[in-house]
Design a protein around this motif. Sequence first.
Motif, PDB file in Angstrom:
ATOM      1  N   ALA A  49     -86.800  29.905   8.291  1.00  0.00           N
ATOM      2  CA  ALA A  49     -87.624  29.090   7.398  1.00  0.00           C
ATOM      3  C   ALA A  49     -88.846  29.846   6.897  1.00  0.00           C
ATOM      4  CB  ALA A  49     -88.050  27.806   8.111  1.00  0.00           C
ATOM      5  N   TYR A  50     -89.592  30.431   7.804  1.00  0.00           N
ATOM      6  CA  TYR A  50     -90.812  31.097   7.384  1.00  0.00           C
ATOM      7  C   TYR A  50     -90.538  32.492   6.830  1.00  0.00           C
ATOM      8  CZ  TYR A  50     -92.997  27.034   9.267  1.00  0.00           C
ATOM      9  OH  TYR A  50     -93.357  25.726   9.492  1.00  0.00           O
ATOM     10  N   GLY A  51     -89.415  33.085   7.220  1.00  0.00           N
ATOM     11  CA  GLY A  51     -89.018  34.362   6.640  1.00  0.00           C
ATOM     12  C   GLY A  51     -88.567  34.228   5.204  1.00  0.00           C
ATOM     13  N   MET A  71     -94.350  33.799  -2.651  1.00  0.00           N
ATOM     14  CA  MET A  71     -95.153  34.892  -3.215  1.00  0.00           C
ATOM     15  C   MET A  71     -94.586  35.360  -4.556  1.00  0.00           C
ATOM     16  SD  MET A  71     -97.628  35.235  -1.269  1.00  0.00           S
ATOM     17  CE  MET A  71     -98.089  34.677   0.329  1.00  0.00           C
ATOM     18  N   SER A  72     -93.275  35.415  -4.675  1.00  0.00           N
ATOM     19  CA  SER A  72     -92.688  35.869  -5.936  1.00  0.00           C
ATOM     20  C   SER A  72     -92.771  34.788  -7.022  1.00  0.00           C
ATOM     21  CB  SER A  72     -91.238  36.305  -5.731  1.00  0.00           C
ATOM     22  OG  SER A  72     -90.438  35.205  -5.366  1.00  0.00           O
ATOM     23  N   VAL A  95     -98.697  26.783  -0.138  1.00  0.00           N
ATOM     24  CA  VAL A  95     -97.371  26.389  -0.622  1.00  0.00           C
ATOM     25  C   VAL A  95     -96.290  26.994   0.274  1.00  0.00           C
ATOM     26  CG1 VAL A  95     -95.750  26.545  -2.553  1.00  0.00           C
ATOM     27  CG2 VAL A  95     -98.144  26.007  -2.991  1.00  0.00           C
ATOM     28  N   ALA A  96     -96.477  28.235   0.699  1.00  0.00           N
ATOM     29  CA  ALA A  96     -95.512  28.869   1.601  1.00  0.00           C
ATOM     30  C   ALA A  96     -95.406  28.096   2.910  1.00  0.00           C
ATOM     31  CB  ALA A  96     -95.904  30.322   1.865  1.00  0.00           C
ATOM     32  N   MET A  97     -96.525  27.633   3.427  1.00  0.00           N
ATOM     33  CA  MET A  97     -96.511  26.849   4.664  1.00  0.00           C
ATOM     34  C   MET A  97     -95.751  25.540   4.454  1.00  0.00           C
ATOM     35  SD  MET A  97     -97.290  26.723   7.841  1.00  0.00           S
ATOM     36  CE  MET A  97     -98.435  28.051   7.997  1.00  0.00           C
ATOM     37  N   PHE A  98     -95.990  24.885   3.336  1.00  0.00           N
ATOM     38  CA  PHE A  98     -95.290  23.632   3.045  1.00  0.00           C
ATOM     39  C   PHE A  98     -93.785  23.860   2.896  1.00  0.00           C
ATOM     40  CE2 PHE A  98     -93.561  20.606  -0.047  1.00  0.00           C
ATOM     41  CZ  PHE A  98     -93.750  19.435   0.666  1.00  0.00           C
ATOM     42  N   VAL A  99     -93.413  24.871   2.125  1.00  0.00           N
ATOM     43  CA  VAL A  99     -91.994  25.186   1.924  1.00  0.00           C
ATOM     44  C   VAL A  99     -91.354  25.550   3.271  1.00  0.00           C
ATOM     45  CG1 VAL A  99     -90.374  26.807   0.835  1.00  0.00           C
ATOM     46  CG2 VAL A  99     -92.264  25.850  -0.489  1.00  0.00           C
ATOM     47  N   PHE A 114     -87.813  24.418   7.687  1.00  0.00           N
ATOM     48  CA  PHE A 114     -87.664  24.330   9.138  1.00  0.00           C
ATOM     49  C   PHE A 114     -87.103  22.976   9.534  1.00  0.00           C
ATOM     50  CE2 PHE A 114     -89.169  23.069  13.308  1.00  0.00           C
ATOM     51  CZ  PHE A 114     -88.693  24.110  14.085  1.00  0.00           C
ATOM     52  N   THR A 115     -87.632  21.917   8.962  1.00  0.00           N
ATOM     53  CA  THR A 115     -87.173  20.569   9.306  1.00  0.00           C
ATOM     54  C   THR A 115     -85.691  20.394   8.975  1.00  0.00           C
ATOM     55  OG1 THR A 115     -89.383  19.683   8.948  1.00  0.00           O
ATOM     56  CG2 THR A 115     -87.561  18.102   8.923  1.00  0.00           C
ATOM     57  N   LEU A 116     -85.297  20.829   7.791  1.00  0.00           N
ATOM     58  CA  LEU A 116     -83.891  20.693   7.389  1.00  0.00           C
ATOM     59  C   LEU A 116     -82.971  21.547   8.262  1.00  0.00           C
ATOM     60  CD1 LEU A 116     -84.349  20.779   3.512  1.00  0.00           C
ATOM     61  CD2 LEU A 116     -83.800  18.797   4.935  1.00  0.00           C
TER      62      LEU A 116
END
Length: 65
Positions: free
Chosen positions: A18-20, A27-28, A41-45, A50-52
């Motif tokens: 998820a975080y990778g 960022m892109s 936004v990266a943390m939210f995504v 992660f949840t899914l």
Amino acid sequence: MKSAIRFAINIAICYLLAYGIAKPLTMSLLAETTEKVQDNVAMFVGMVLFTLLNYVGQRFFAFKE
């Protein structure tokens, strides 16, 4: 005991995936925005991914019985 090990493996894999995925993707896509916006936004995504992934992993891997 097997379920606990599978649960721990699932959590680790989901976190890394998820975080990778979230950080480079965000960022892109948001290259023109500030670093603070990109990080938030990266943390939210990452949390959504992660949840899914965690749900699917627990449903079909960790506690499949």
